[in-house]
Motif scaffolding. Structure first.
Motif, PDB file in Angstrom:
ATOM      1  N   ARG A  46       9.783  10.991   6.460  1.00 52.68           N
ATOM      2  CA  ARG A  46      10.604  11.131   7.676  1.00 52.68           C
ATOM      3  C   ARG A  46      11.521  12.341   7.564  1.00 52.68           C
ATOM      4  N   LEU A  47      12.100  12.563   6.396  1.00 50.65           N
ATOM      5  CA  LEU A  47      12.991  13.710   6.203  1.00 50.65           C
ATOM      6  C   LEU A  47      12.235  15.024   6.343  1.00 50.65           C
ATOM      7  N   ARG A  48      11.005  15.067   5.810  1.00 52.90           N
ATOM      8  CA  ARG A  48      10.214  16.303   5.922  1.00 52.90           C
ATOM      9  C   ARG A  48       9.849  16.597   7.368  1.00 52.90           C
ATOM     10  N   THR A  49       9.555  15.581   8.132  1.00 51.93           N
ATOM     11  CA  THR A  49       9.167  15.808   9.528  1.00 51.93           C
ATOM     12  C   THR A  49      10.367  16.173  10.390  1.00 51.93           C
ATOM     13  N   GLU A  56       6.226 -10.133 -10.139  1.00 49.33           N
ATOM     14  CA  GLU A  56       7.284  -9.993  -9.129  1.00 49.33           C
ATOM     15  C   GLU A  56       7.972  -8.641  -9.259  1.00 49.33           C
ATOM     16  N   HIS A  57       8.253  -8.235 -10.489  1.00 51.04           N
ATOM     17  CA  HIS A  57       8.881  -6.932 -10.732  1.00 51.04           C
ATOM     18  C   HIS A  57       7.967  -5.808 -10.230  1.00 51.04           C
ATOM     19  N   HIS A  58       6.687  -5.909 -10.528  1.00 55.95           N
ATOM     20  CA  HIS A  58       5.730  -4.893 -10.088  1.00 55.95           C
ATOM     21  C   HIS A  58       5.684  -4.822  -8.566  1.00 55.95           C
ATOM     22  N   HIS A  59       5.647  -5.977  -7.915  1.00 53.36           N
ATOM     23  CA  HIS A  59       5.603  -6.023  -6.451  1.00 53.36           C
ATOM     24  C   HIS A  59       6.861  -5.392  -5.851  1.00 53.36           C
ATOM     25  N   THR A  60       8.023  -5.725  -6.398  1.00 51.24           N
ATOM     26  CA  THR A  60       9.296  -5.165  -5.914  1.00 51.24           C
ATOM     27  C   THR A  60       9.329  -3.656  -6.118  1.00 51.24           C
ATOM     28  N   ALA A  61       8.900  -3.195  -7.275  1.00 54.37           N
ATOM     29  CA  ALA A  61       8.886  -1.758  -7.564  1.00 54.37           C
ATOM     30  C   ALA A  61       7.965  -1.021  -6.596  1.00 54.37           C
ATOM     31  N   ARG A  62       6.818  -1.610  -6.270  1.00 51.11           N
ATOM     32  CA  ARG A  62       5.902  -0.983  -5.313  1.00 51.11           C
ATOM     33  C   ARG A  62       6.528  -0.909  -3.926  1.00 51.11           C
ATOM     34  N   GLN A  63       7.243  -1.958  -3.526  1.00 54.37           N
ATOM     35  CA  GLN A  63       7.911  -1.942  -2.223  1.00 54.37           C
ATOM     36  C   GLN A  63       8.956  -0.837  -2.168  1.00 54.37           C
ATOM     37  N   ARG A 121       7.237   2.554  -1.895  1.00 57.32           N
ATOM     38  CA  ARG A 121       6.731   2.788  -0.539  1.00 57.32           C
ATOM     39  C   ARG A 121       7.851   3.200   0.406  1.00 57.32           C
ATOM     40  N   LYS A 122       8.986   2.493   0.331  1.00 59.45           N
ATOM     41  CA  LYS A 122      10.122   2.816   1.202  1.00 59.45           C
ATOM     42  C   LYS A 122      10.631   4.226   0.924  1.00 59.45           C
ATOM     43  N   ALA A 123      10.726   4.587  -0.351  1.00 63.14           N
ATOM     44  CA  ALA A 123      11.191   5.928  -0.711  1.00 63.14           C
ATOM     45  C   ALA A 123      10.227   6.988  -0.196  1.00 63.14           C
TER      46      ALA A 123
END
Length: 189
Positions: free
Chosen positions: A179-182, A161-168, A171-173
């Motif tokens: 988006r900021l670069r574009t 669960e921790h691994h899944h949350t960290a991956r999410q 991805r969001k970051a």
């Protein structure tokens, strides 16, 4: 962590019940890359009795060479003992690339069952081995005798669960940075 050096040809030729000069005998998947990084690797552990060690190893070695199991397998020889371990058995380890890849971990479990293994099988991450965690409580997964399903201890569930949350979050970051670069204005010339 980079993979350990590939075993020598001599380590792959001997049977575990007769080898007295190496602690392990090895078998590699035919398409394994011994130089790859495997940060999340783990292994199924099987503890056959000494009287069945060579026959058990021959089955696992052949299946590994045939590409049926994981990327590598090894069997402990007679000189491979740990204090407090059962001297009437030796471990055979069947490696997978990523303990978090439940589909592949289950695939190897099912392949072991298809080969006729009906014993209890334990799965342990290589990171736990590097931490010198042995015995009760060190297993990441457990397959009861003859079962194709595996028990997932609470500690493993929390890690997944921790691994899944960290991956999410990662991805969001990454999406935000993209988006900021574009949206960034073009540099003045």
């Amino acid at each position: 962590m980079t993979c350990k050096n590939a075993p020598t040809e001599q380590q792959t030729l001997h049977s575990p019940a007769t080898c007295m000069h190496e602690p392990w005998v090895w078998a590699d998947h035919p398409h394994d890359d011994p130089d790859c990084e495997r940060l999340w690797s783990g292994k199924w552990l099987w503890f056959p009795p000494l009287r069945l060690l060579d026959d058990s190893w021959n089955t696992i070695r052949t299946a590994t060479h045939d590409g049926v199991l994981g990327y590598r397998s090894k069997a402990a020889t007679l000189i491979n003992t740990r204090p407090g371990s059962d001297d009437t058995r030796r471990p055979i380890c069947i490696y997978t690339n990523d303990w978090r890849d439940l589909e592949d971990v289950k695939r190897v479990l099912n392949a072991l069952r298809d080969l006729g293994n009906v014993d209890v099988l334990l799965y342990k991450t290589d990171s736990e081995t590097r931490r010198q965690r042995y015995g009760q409580g060190a297993s990441t997964y457990k397959a009861l005798p003859g079962r194709r399903s595996m028990t997932v201890p609470r500690r493993t569930t929390l890690l997944l669960e921790h691994h899944h949350t960290a991956r999410q979050h990662a991805r969001k970051a990454a999406e935000q940075r993209k988006r900021l670069r574009t949206k960034a204005p073009a540099p003045a010339t």
